[in-house]
Design an enzyme around this catalytic site. Structure first.
Site, PDB file in Angstrom:
ATOM      1  N   ASN A  10       0.882  -1.171   0.000  1.00  0.00           N
ATOM      2  CA  ASN A  10       0.000   0.000   0.000  1.00  0.00           C
ATOM      3  C   ASN A  10       0.916   1.216   0.000  1.00  0.00           C
ATOM      4  OD1 ASN A  10      -1.720   2.098   0.473  1.00  0.00           O
ATOM      5  ND2 ASN A  10      -2.366   1.440   2.527  1.00  0.00           N
ATOM      6  N   TRP A  11       1.041   1.822  -1.156  1.00  0.00           N
ATOM      7  CA  TRP A  11       1.963   2.960  -1.280  1.00  0.00           C
ATOM      8  C   TRP A  11       1.456   4.197  -0.548  1.00  0.00           C
ATOM      9  CZ3 TRP A  11       4.086   3.580  -6.994  1.00  0.00           C
ATOM     10  CH2 TRP A  11       4.853   2.442  -7.317  1.00  0.00           C
ATOM     11  N   LYS A  12       0.170   4.210  -0.202  1.00  0.00           N
ATOM     12  CA  LYS A  12      -0.443   5.415   0.386  1.00  0.00           C
ATOM     13  C   LYS A  12      -0.181   6.595  -0.568  1.00  0.00           C
ATOM     14  CE  LYS A  12      -0.121   3.219   4.834  1.00  0.00           C
ATOM     15  NZ  LYS A  12      -0.054   3.326   6.282  1.00  0.00           N
ATOM     16  N   HIS A  95      -9.416   1.181   4.923  1.00  0.00           N
ATOM     17  CA  HIS A  95      -8.142   1.382   5.623  1.00  0.00           C
ATOM     18  C   HIS A  95      -8.381   2.328   6.803  1.00  0.00           C
ATOM     19  CE1 HIS A  95      -4.051   2.613   6.507  1.00  0.00           C
ATOM     20  NE2 HIS A  95      -3.675   1.501   5.910  1.00  0.00           N
ATOM     21  N   GLU A  97      -6.820   4.789   7.801  1.00  0.00           N
ATOM     22  CA  GLU A  97      -6.643   6.213   7.465  1.00  0.00           C
ATOM     23  C   GLU A  97      -7.896   6.765   6.788  1.00  0.00           C
ATOM     24  OE1 GLU A  97      -2.881   5.651   5.472  1.00  0.00           O
ATOM     25  OE2 GLU A  97      -2.030   5.079   7.404  1.00  0.00           O
ATOM     26  N   GLU A 167      -5.224  -4.794  10.562  1.00  0.00           N
ATOM     27  CA  GLU A 167      -4.214  -3.763  10.767  1.00  0.00           C
ATOM     28  C   GLU A 167      -4.500  -3.036  12.077  1.00  0.00           C
ATOM     29  OE1 GLU A 167      -2.305  -2.676   6.669  1.00  0.00           O
ATOM     30  OE2 GLU A 167      -3.753  -1.165   7.277  1.00  0.00           O
ATOM     31  N   GLY A 173       2.781   2.325  10.733  1.00  0.00           N
ATOM     32  CA  GLY A 173       3.755   3.399  10.545  1.00  0.00           C
ATOM     33  C   GLY A 173       4.445   3.821  11.833  1.00  0.00           C
ATOM     34  N   SER A 212       3.766  -2.147  10.306  1.00  0.00           N
ATOM     35  CA  SER A 212       5.213  -2.230  10.537  1.00  0.00           C
ATOM     36  C   SER A 212       5.815  -3.596  10.208  1.00  0.00           C
ATOM     37  CB  SER A 212       5.550  -1.809  11.978  1.00  0.00           C
ATOM     38  OG  SER A 212       5.138  -0.476  12.199  1.00  0.00           O
ATOM     39  N   GLY A 233       2.953  -1.102   4.222  1.00  0.00           N
ATOM     40  CA  GLY A 233       3.005   0.330   3.926  1.00  0.00           C
ATOM     41  C   GLY A 233       4.423   0.762   3.600  1.00  0.00           C
ATOM     42  N   GLY A 234       5.087   1.357   4.579  1.00  0.00           N
ATOM     43  CA  GLY A 234       6.418   1.947   4.369  1.00  0.00           C
ATOM     44  C   GLY A 234       7.398   1.055   3.622  1.00  0.00           C
TER      45      GLY A 234
HETATM   46  P1  13P Z   1       3.233   0.343   7.648  1.00  0.00           P
HETATM   47  O1  13P Z   1       3.713  -0.957   7.041  1.00  0.00           O
HETATM   48  O2  13P Z   1       3.974   1.540   7.160  1.00  0.00           O
HETATM   49  O3  13P Z   1       3.134   0.256   9.146  1.00  0.00           O
HETATM   50  O4  13P Z   1       1.727   0.560   7.116  1.00  0.00           O
HETATM   51  C1  13P Z   1       0.812  -0.467   7.218  1.00  0.00           C
HETATM   52  C2  13P Z   1      -0.399  -0.103   6.450  1.00  0.00           C
HETATM   53  O5  13P Z   1      -1.147   0.783   6.814  1.00  0.00           O
HETATM   54  C3  13P Z   1      -0.648  -0.829   5.189  1.00  0.00           C
HETATM   55  O6  13P Z   1      -1.924  -0.582   4.714  1.00  0.00           O
END
Ligand code: 13P
Length: 249
Positions: A10-12, A95, A97, A167, A173, A212, A233-234
C-alpha cells in the site's frame, strides 16, 4: 485447506512518475519466480503506469479506495469500473486512514466493499482497533463489528471473493509491530467469526497482517497458522524490503 500467501503493498500517498518507474521495474524483476501472490496498490494517477510496467508479470496492481457509487455527480470520486478499466485486480477498502480522516463509517465501508465486488475487483477489507480500544480490551468487539457490517450487507459468501487485512491502528507506521501471538489471536478470531456463518469460506479466506511489517519480522508473522501474508506500507516503497517480505511468503 492450504492457502497461498499474499503480500500487497500500500503505497499510500507516495510516488512520482520517475521514482515509480524504478520501484515498479525493480519489484517486477525481483518478484519473478517468487511463490507468494504479490500486488501493489498505488495512487489513482499512477494506475496507468502500474498497468504498463506490470502487465504480464506476476505482480498485480490495485487502488487504495473507490467510490460506493457506480457513476454520477460525485466530484473527485473514482468508481470501480474506472479501476477495472486500468486492469486493477484489487482495491483496499476501509483502511484505518480512510476511516479516521475521511469519515468512512462501517456503513460506507460496507457500501464500498459491495461496489468493488460489483465491478469485478477483489476487495482487501481492512479491520483493526486503535490503541485506546486495545487498552480498553475491546479489540474483539471492534474487529467483529467492522467485519459484521460487511457480512450483513453482502453476505458471508462474498468473502470467498475478498481478502481481509487485520491492521491494528497502533502498529501502522509506528515501528510497533503486533507480536506474532497478538496478531494470530485476532486472525483466529476473524476466521472463527467468518466460520460461524460459512465454514468453507473461512477455511479459504486469506487474512493478511498489516502494521510495521519488515523483512526481519515477516517470516515469523507469516508462520502463524492464520496469517496468510501482509499488507505493507512503508516497506513497500523500497524494492529490496518489499521483495524481502514477499520472499518470506
Ligand atoms: P506500515 O507498514 O507503514 O506500518 O503501514 C501499514 C499499512 O497501513 C498498510 O496498509
Amino acid at each position: 485447506m492450504s492457502r497461498p500467501k499474499f503480500v500487497a503493498g500500500n503505497w499510500k500517498m507516495h510516488g512520482s512518475l520517475p521514482a515509480n518507474l524504478s520501484l515498479l521495474s525493480a519489484v517486477k524483476a525481483k518478484a519473478a519466480g517468487l511463490k507468494a501472490q504479490i500486488a501493489v496498490c498505488v495512487p489513482y494517477p499512477y494506475l496507468a503506469q502500474a498497468q504498463s510496467v506490470l502487465a504480464g508479470s506476476n505482480v498485480a496492481w490495485g487502488a487504495q479506495d473507490l467510490s460506493e457509487h457506480a457513476q454520477g455527480a460525485y466530484t473527485g470520486e473514482v468508481s470501480g469500473s474506472m479501476l477495472h478499466d486500468f486492469g486493477c485486480r484489487y482495491v483496499i477498502i476501509g483502511h484505518s486512514e480512510r476511516r479516521s480522516y475521511y469519515g468512512d463509517t462501517d456503513a460506507v465501508v460496507a457500501a464500498k466493499y459491495a461496489a468493488a465486488l460489483k465491478a469485478g475487483l477483489t476487495p482487501i477489507l481492512c479491520v483493526g482497533e486503535t490503541l485506546a480500544e486495545r487498552e480498553a480490551d475491546i479489540t474483539a468487539q471492534v474487529v467483529t463489528r467492522q467485519l459484521d457490517a460487511v457480512i450483513a450487507a453482502s453476505g458471508v459468501e462474498s468473502l470467498a471473493k475478498a481478502v481481509v487485512a487485520y491492521e491494528p491502528v497502533w502498529a501502522i507506521g509506528t515501528g510497533k509491530t503486533a507480536t506474532p501471538a497478538q496478531a494470530q489471536d485476532v486472525h483466529a478470531l476473524i476466521r472463527a467469526r467468518v466460520a460461524a456463518a460459512g465454514r468453507e469460506v473461512a477455511a479459504g479466506l486469506q487474512i493478511l497482517y498489516g502494521g510495521s511489517v519488515k523483512p526481519g519480522n515477516a517470516k515469523e508473522l507469516f508462520g502463524q497458522p492464520d496469517i496468510d501474508g501482509g499488507l505493507i506500507g512503508g516497506a513497500s516503497l523500497v524494492a529490496d524490503d518489499f521483495i524481502g517480505i514477499c520472499a518470506a511468503g
